[in-house]
Design an enzyme around this catalytic site. Structure first.
Site, PDB file in Angstrom:
ATOM      1  N   GLU A  36       0.794  -1.236   0.000  1.00 27.27           N
ATOM      2  CA  GLU A  36       0.000   0.000   0.000  1.00 27.27           C
ATOM      3  C   GLU A  36       0.830   1.292   0.000  1.00 27.27           C
ATOM      4  O   GLU A  36       0.818   2.054   0.971  1.00 27.27           O
ATOM      5  CB  GLU A  36      -0.964   0.020   1.196  1.00 27.27           C
ATOM      6  CG  GLU A  36      -1.980  -1.106   1.162  1.00 27.27           C
ATOM      7  CD  GLU A  36      -2.964  -1.054   2.324  1.00 27.27           C
ATOM      8  OE1 GLU A  36      -2.833  -0.172   3.188  1.00 27.27           O
ATOM      9  OE2 GLU A  36      -3.858  -1.906   2.368  1.00 27.27           O
ATOM     10  N   GLU A  93      -5.962  -8.368   0.458  1.00 29.92           N
ATOM     11  CA  GLU A  93      -6.670  -8.028   1.694  1.00 29.92           C
ATOM     12  C   GLU A  93      -8.119  -7.703   1.357  1.00 29.92           C
ATOM     13  O   GLU A  93      -8.392  -7.035   0.348  1.00 29.92           O
ATOM     14  CB  GLU A  93      -6.078  -6.801   2.401  1.00 29.92           C
ATOM     15  CG  GLU A  93      -4.725  -7.019   3.002  1.00 29.92           C
ATOM     16  CD  GLU A  93      -4.196  -5.779   3.737  1.00 29.92           C
ATOM     17  OE1 GLU A  93      -5.006  -4.919   4.171  1.00 29.92           O
ATOM     18  OE2 GLU A  93      -2.969  -5.663   3.847  1.00 29.92           O
TER      19      GLU A  93
HETATM   20  O1  IFM Z   1      -4.774  -3.171   9.001  1.00 34.99           O
HETATM   21  C1  IFM Z   1      -4.639  -2.628   7.737  1.00 34.99           C
HETATM   22  C2  IFM Z   1      -3.464  -3.249   7.002  1.00 34.99           C
HETATM   23  O2  IFM Z   1      -2.291  -3.124   7.720  1.00 34.99           O
HETATM   24  C3  IFM Z   1      -3.288  -2.574   5.670  1.00 34.99           C
HETATM   25  N1  IFM Z   1      -4.522  -2.571   4.912  1.00 34.99           N
HETATM   26  C4  IFM Z   1      -5.711  -2.147   5.577  1.00 34.99           C
HETATM   27  C5  IFM Z   1      -5.887  -2.869   6.908  1.00 34.99           C
HETATM   28  C6  IFM Z   1      -7.159  -2.384   7.611  1.00 34.99           C
HETATM   29  O3  IFM Z   1      -7.086  -1.020   7.851  1.00 34.99           O
END
Ligand code: IFM
Length: 447
Positions: free
Chosen positions: A165, A348
């Protein structure tokens, strides 16, 4: 594009080192920028930190057993750079590598495919103190770290993600200051930081490929803006796709096309980053996959109205993120249509709710089940339409340290009591196990 797409489909879960490991002073680990940031008064809710987190560093075997019990096929974890190179460069901490080596062996013994993320935000503090991502040297330090990790673990790990990210690192760390280093920079600096992160991705990809004994499958993990079309008319879909390309181009164009978007570059005026000869060729390494972290779609695009902010009309999770279940489908489709990718993983997806263990010792997180059920229909649709989606990694396996928001925002399918560290699989864990069992090809056909 490289010719090494994964085949089959993997159902998994994801975590990151600082959010779950704890043991920040153990095993020769150096300090990270997050250790320091959490000590700043007011930086994190209730002064919390990842000092203990889920204690996964000591409880990883129990956690892996739980995963096996649920039929989890892949586990995306991150390697803590300061465990491997406590000062960021130079001295290699073998005890840190030993931990990940045991973890990887433990996964493989249980039939779970490891996916390692190299950078999930825990920069060694020593590097943070000499400029962090402001400095081009940090991108080269990242390549050294990637090489060290691949030399030791690249005989067993096939799936490697470079950085997690970039938009969040840039925005939270350098625009609004809610993550370390906690600053609000001017546009040129922000653009330079992003450029160094992209450079790190390119250099890290090269280093992984040069050092790993087993041919690695390498990709960037991004959290794109996902504009959703208001209707499925051709015009609305085209408007949403254009918006996807425009809103994410500052990262995806360098990675997949070897250039910054012309309109973006022009709009920056004097704030463009310094880009040295060869940088863009380095950034544009062939990618084996793209990892998409997608929780919601923030905008709705329609041919007539362009990209509108309509999200307040949708129900929301505990983080006030609008629940828009088609986001996985549109993210996968647009990423593929715009950039022609060999493979995509949803690296994710999940939701936060204030789950608690009830009097029967159970966690009835039915809202999460509803969220997952809706979103996984998007996975089904993407697969039915032949999009190159190769896996889904649910965030998160465990409730964990949700960065500046602390421990109250629970994303896990396994509840963690942060007093006792006891794990309790939630109803959603059983639901997900069942989903995996009924949505998997026979084992031999998997990736
Ligand atoms: O917890 C975070 C993760 O570290 C990165 N992506 C989003 C998740 C939820 O906010």
């Amino acid at each position: 594009m490289s010719d090494h797409p994964s085949t089959g489909f993997l159902w998994g879960t994801a975590t990151s080192a600082y959010q779950v490991e704890g043991a920040v002073d153990e095993g020769g680990r150096g300090r990270s920028i997050w250790d320091e940031f959490c000590e700043r008064p007011g930086a994190v809710v209730d002064g919390q930190s990842g000092r203990v987190a889920c204690d996964h560093f000591h409880r990883w075997e129990e956690d892996l057993d739980l995963m096996r019990g649920l039929g989890i096929q892949a586990y995306r974890f991150s390697i803590a750079w300061p465990r491997v190179l406590p000062e960021g460069t130079g001295h290699v901490n073998e005890r840190g590598l030993d931990f990940y080596s045991r973890l990887v062996d433990g996964l493989l013994e249980r039939g779970i495919e490891p996916m390692a993320t190299l950078y999930h935000w825990d920069l060694p503090l020593a590097l943070g103190e000499v400029g962090g991502w402001h400095s081009r040297e940090t991108a080269h330090a990242f390549a050294e770290y990637a090489r060290v990790a691949a030399e030791r673990l690249g005989d067993r790990i096939r799936l490697w993600a470079t950085l997690n990210e970039i938009p969040v690192i840039v925005h939270e760390g350098h625009c609004v200051g809610t993550h370390p280093p906690g600053e609000r920079c001017e546009a040129q600096v922000i653009n330079q930081v992003r450029h160094h992160l992209l450079l790190a991705h390119g250099l890290g990809t090269q280093a992984l490929r040069a050092a790993a004994r087993k041919r690695p499958s390498v990709g960037l993990v991004d959290c794109p803006h996902v504009p959703e079309p208001l209707t499925e008319s051709e015009g609305d879909i085209a408007a949403a796709r254009d918006a996807f390309e425009r809103m994410n181009g500052v990262r995806f164009d360098p990675v997949f096309r070897g250039r910054y978007p012309a309109a973006w570059w022009e709009a920056q005026g004097a704030s463009v980053p310094e880009v040295r000869d060869g940088d863009l060729a380095t950034i544009q390494q062939p990618q084996d996959f793209l990892g998409l972290n997608v929780y919601s779609s923030w905008n709705v695009a329609s041919a007539e109205r362009g990209v509108c902010q309509l999200e307040t009309h949708f129900p929301q999770t505990d983080l006030q993120w609008p629940i828009m279940p088609d986001c996985l489908y549109w993210a996968t489709r647009f990423a593929h249509e715009v950039h022609g990718l060999p493979a995509i993983f949803i690296t994710e997806n999940g939701c936060a709710y204030p789950d608690q263990v009830n009097g029967r010792g159970e966690v009835d997180d039915f809202a999460r089940i509803a969220y997952l059920r809706g979103h996984l229909r998007g996975v089904d649709r993407a697969l039915a339409e032949g999009l190159p989606l190769r896996g889904y990694l649910l965030w998160s396996f465990l409730d964990n340290f949700e960065w500046a928001k602390g421990y109250a925002k629970r994303f896990g399918i396994v509840h963690v009591n942060f007093e006792t560290l006891r794990r309790t699989p939630k109803a959603s864990a059983r639901w997900y196990a069942q989903h995996i069992a009924t949505h998997s090809p026979p084992r031999a056909e998997r990736a």
